[in-house]
Design an enzyme around this catalytic site. Structure first.
Site, PDB file in Angstrom:
ATOM      1  N   SER A 137      45.033  39.520  25.212  1.00  0.00           N
ATOM      2  CA  SER A 137      44.998  38.087  25.561  1.00  0.00           C
ATOM      3  C   SER A 137      45.187  37.271  24.293  1.00  0.00           C
ATOM      4  O   SER A 137      44.961  37.777  23.185  1.00  0.00           O
ATOM      5  CB  SER A 137      43.626  37.769  26.173  1.00  0.00           C
ATOM      6  OG  SER A 137      43.457  36.376  26.331  1.00  0.00           O
ATOM      7  N   TYR A 150      34.032  37.375  26.885  1.00  0.00           N
ATOM      8  CA  TYR A 150      35.435  37.749  27.160  1.00  0.00           C
ATOM      9  C   TYR A 150      36.222  37.768  25.858  1.00  0.00           C
ATOM     10  O   TYR A 150      36.959  38.727  25.577  1.00  0.00           O
ATOM     11  CB  TYR A 150      36.045  36.738  28.145  1.00  0.00           C
ATOM     12  CG  TYR A 150      37.495  37.012  28.496  1.00  0.00           C
ATOM     13  CD1 TYR A 150      37.830  38.041  29.379  1.00  0.00           C
ATOM     14  CD2 TYR A 150      38.528  36.240  27.954  1.00  0.00           C
ATOM     15  CE1 TYR A 150      39.160  38.295  29.708  1.00  0.00           C
ATOM     16  CE2 TYR A 150      39.856  36.487  28.289  1.00  0.00           C
ATOM     17  CZ  TYR A 150      40.170  37.510  29.165  1.00  0.00           C
ATOM     18  OH  TYR A 150      41.487  37.756  29.488  1.00  0.00           O
TER      19      TYR A 150
HETATM   20  P1  NDP Z   1      43.634  40.007  38.219  1.00  0.00           P
HETATM   21  O1  NDP Z   1      42.222  39.680  38.537  1.00  0.00           O
HETATM   22  O2  NDP Z   1      44.660  39.793  39.244  1.00  0.00           O
HETATM   23  O3  NDP Z   1      43.751  41.514  37.729  1.00  0.00           O
HETATM   24  C1  NDP Z   1      42.727  42.246  37.189  1.00  0.00           C
HETATM   25  C2  NDP Z   1      42.812  43.644  37.761  1.00  0.00           C
HETATM   26  O4  NDP Z   1      41.860  44.476  37.127  1.00  0.00           O
HETATM   27  C3  NDP Z   1      42.547  43.663  39.256  1.00  0.00           C
HETATM   28  O5  NDP Z   1      43.622  44.318  39.900  1.00  0.00           O
HETATM   29  C4  NDP Z   1      41.266  44.468  39.378  1.00  0.00           C
HETATM   30  O6  NDP Z   1      41.318  45.283  40.528  1.00  0.00           O
HETATM   31  C5  NDP Z   1      41.276  45.295  38.105  1.00  0.00           C
HETATM   32  N1  NDP Z   1      39.925  45.633  37.682  1.00  0.00           N
HETATM   33  C6  NDP Z   1      38.940  44.781  37.307  1.00  0.00           C
HETATM   34  N2  NDP Z   1      37.830  45.470  37.009  1.00  0.00           N
HETATM   35  C7  NDP Z   1      38.130  46.778  37.198  1.00  0.00           C
HETATM   36  C8  NDP Z   1      37.397  47.980  37.059  1.00  0.00           C
HETATM   37  N3  NDP Z   1      36.118  47.992  36.655  1.00  0.00           N
HETATM   38  N4  NDP Z   1      38.005  49.152  37.345  1.00  0.00           N
HETATM   39  C9  NDP Z   1      39.299  49.171  37.768  1.00  0.00           C
HETATM   40  N5  NDP Z   1      40.035  48.069  37.894  1.00  0.00           N
HETATM   41  C10 NDP Z   1      39.461  46.890  37.628  1.00  0.00           C
HETATM   42  O7  NDP Z   1      43.968  39.180  36.918  1.00  0.00           O
HETATM   43  P2  NDP Z   1      45.145  39.266  35.857  1.00  0.00           P
HETATM   44  O8  NDP Z   1      46.312  39.960  36.410  1.00  0.00           O
HETATM   45  O9  NDP Z   1      45.288  37.916  35.319  1.00  0.00           O
HETATM   46  O10 NDP Z   1      44.478  40.178  34.720  1.00  0.00           O
HETATM   47  C11 NDP Z   1      45.082  41.355  34.211  1.00  0.00           C
HETATM   48  C12 NDP Z   1      44.758  41.479  32.732  1.00  0.00           C
HETATM   49  O11 NDP Z   1      45.390  40.394  32.040  1.00  0.00           O
HETATM   50  C13 NDP Z   1      43.268  41.357  32.423  1.00  0.00           C
HETATM   51  O12 NDP Z   1      42.943  42.296  31.431  1.00  0.00           O
HETATM   52  C14 NDP Z   1      43.133  39.949  31.869  1.00  0.00           C
HETATM   53  O13 NDP Z   1      42.056  39.851  30.985  1.00  0.00           O
HETATM   54  C15 NDP Z   1      44.458  39.799  31.172  1.00  0.00           C
HETATM   55  N6  NDP Z   1      44.860  38.431  30.915  1.00  0.00           N
HETATM   56  C16 NDP Z   1      44.996  37.524  31.939  1.00  0.00           C
HETATM   57  C17 NDP Z   1      45.357  36.229  31.658  1.00  0.00           C
HETATM   58  C18 NDP Z   1      45.466  35.195  32.730  1.00  0.00           C
HETATM   59  O14 NDP Z   1      45.517  34.002  32.398  1.00  0.00           O
HETATM   60  N7  NDP Z   1      45.554  35.551  33.995  1.00  0.00           N
HETATM   61  C19 NDP Z   1      45.631  35.777  30.288  1.00  0.00           C
HETATM   62  C20 NDP Z   1      45.467  36.818  29.297  1.00  0.00           C
HETATM   63  C21 NDP Z   1      45.099  38.070  29.609  1.00  0.00           C
HETATM   64  P3  NDP Z   1      40.031  45.668  41.409  1.00  0.00           P
HETATM   65  O15 NDP Z   1      39.281  44.403  41.636  1.00  0.00           O
HETATM   66  O16 NDP Z   1      40.618  46.286  42.608  1.00  0.00           O
HETATM   67  O17 NDP Z   1      39.262  46.653  40.585  1.00  0.00           O
END
Ligand code: NDP
Length: 253
Positions: A137, A150
């Site tokens: 990020s 975070y």
């Molecule tokens: P989402 O919430 O759509 O995606 C996050 C994913 O992580 C979900 O599919 C979730 O699936 C999975 N997840 C969360 N916790 C767990 C766990 N304990 N075990 C397995 N899977 C897990 O958000 P984003 O696509 O935005 O996020 C994806 C990545 O990008 C993250 O690391 C986020 O920090 C990073 N990011 C996002 C930004 C944004 O503005 N959106 C900016 C910068 C970085 P499930 O709930 O099924 O487990």
């Protein structure tokens, strides 16, 4: 690396950035495995792509990750490309961020990537070329108010990326971090809904908090992260390792 029968494993592949990366890789001909906790959502994504394997798994649970990776390798062979996309955000003032909140974020955002990397590495080391890509990020490189835990976990993920890249520099494996700015996914849409509920501001005003952080004045499209992953996976990027690749419209120069 070409896509022919290559195996990509994407954690967090059921939604947002992970989903865009997983589906784009599948469309480019990769054999794709997706991991996440919400099995129904994962299965729905997998159904849209012939041969995509969906495995329910909490990345914070090392035994579960090891078992899932073993199953994925059994079906699709060693992992050529690991994308650590699973991540969570919890917003709170520092004084109202108890240990339990720090532990939850640490376990998913840092240990999730550690567990998946540890599980794929033994078989990955024998491949002629392989990649680990951590979805970090802009919060890996700067601070933001009200997300101290975070921000700390994303800084840690980048630190792990840099150290592991050096440790593996004598192998054919590169390790990099992609650092998106605010992206068009549930994480931002949930945060907008929260701001509206807490402050009574309009959705447009709340969204401007996020688009305003990006000099280009917009959210990052998850497809842009896919593009960066495809480049990192290519032979052209074989000398790129230990890097923080910022995709944020100029937010960090
Ligand atoms: P989402 O919430 O759509 O995606 C996050 C994913 O992580 C979900 O599919 C979730 O699936 C999975 N997840 C969360 N916790 C767990 C766990 N304990 N075990 C397995 N899977 C897990 O958000 P984003 O696509 O935005 O996020 C994806 C990545 O990008 C993250 O690391 C986020 O920090 C990073 N990011 C996002 C930004 C944004 O503005 N959106 C900016 C910068 C970085 P499930 O709930 O099924 O487990």
């Amino acid at each position: 690396m070409t896509a022919a029968r290559r195996h990509a494993l994407v954690t967090g592949g059921g939604s947002g950035i992970g989903r865009a990366v997983a589906t784009g890789l599948a469309e480019a001909g990769w054999q794709v495995t997706i991991l996440g906790r919400n099995e129904e959502r994962l299965a729905a994504v997998a159904r849209e792509h012939d041969g995509m394997l969906a495995l329910g798994c909490d990345v914070g649970d090392e035994a579960a990750v090891t078992a899932a990776v073993e199953q994925a390798i059994g079906r699709n062979g060693p992992v050529d490309l690991l994308v650590n996309g699973a991540g969570i955000v919890e917003t709170a003032p520092f004084a109202k961020s108890p240990d339990a909140l720090w532990d939850r974020l640490w376990r998913t955002n840092v240990m999730g990537a550690v567990h998946a990397s540890r599980a794929v590495l033994p078989a990955m080391r024998a491949l002629p070329a392989a990649r680990i890509v951590n979805i970090a990020s802009t919060a890996s490189l700067k601070g933001y108010a009200y997300v101290s835990a975070y921000t700390a976990t994303k800084h840690a993920l980048l630190g792990m990326t840099r150290a592991l890249a050096l440790e593996l520099a004598g192998t054919a494996i590169t390790v990099n971090a992609i650092c998106p700015g605010y992206a068009d996914t549930d994480i931002v849409h949930d945060a907008v809904a929260n701001i509206v509920a807490r402050t009574g501001r309009s959705e447009t005003e709340a969204m401007a908090t996020f688009t305003g952080a990006n000099p280009q004045g917009r959210l990052i499209d998850p497809a842009e992260i896919l593009g960066t992953v495809l480049w990192l996976a290519s032979d052209a990027a074989r000398s790129v390792t230990g890097q923080a690749i910022v995709v944020a419209g100029g937010e960090i120069m």
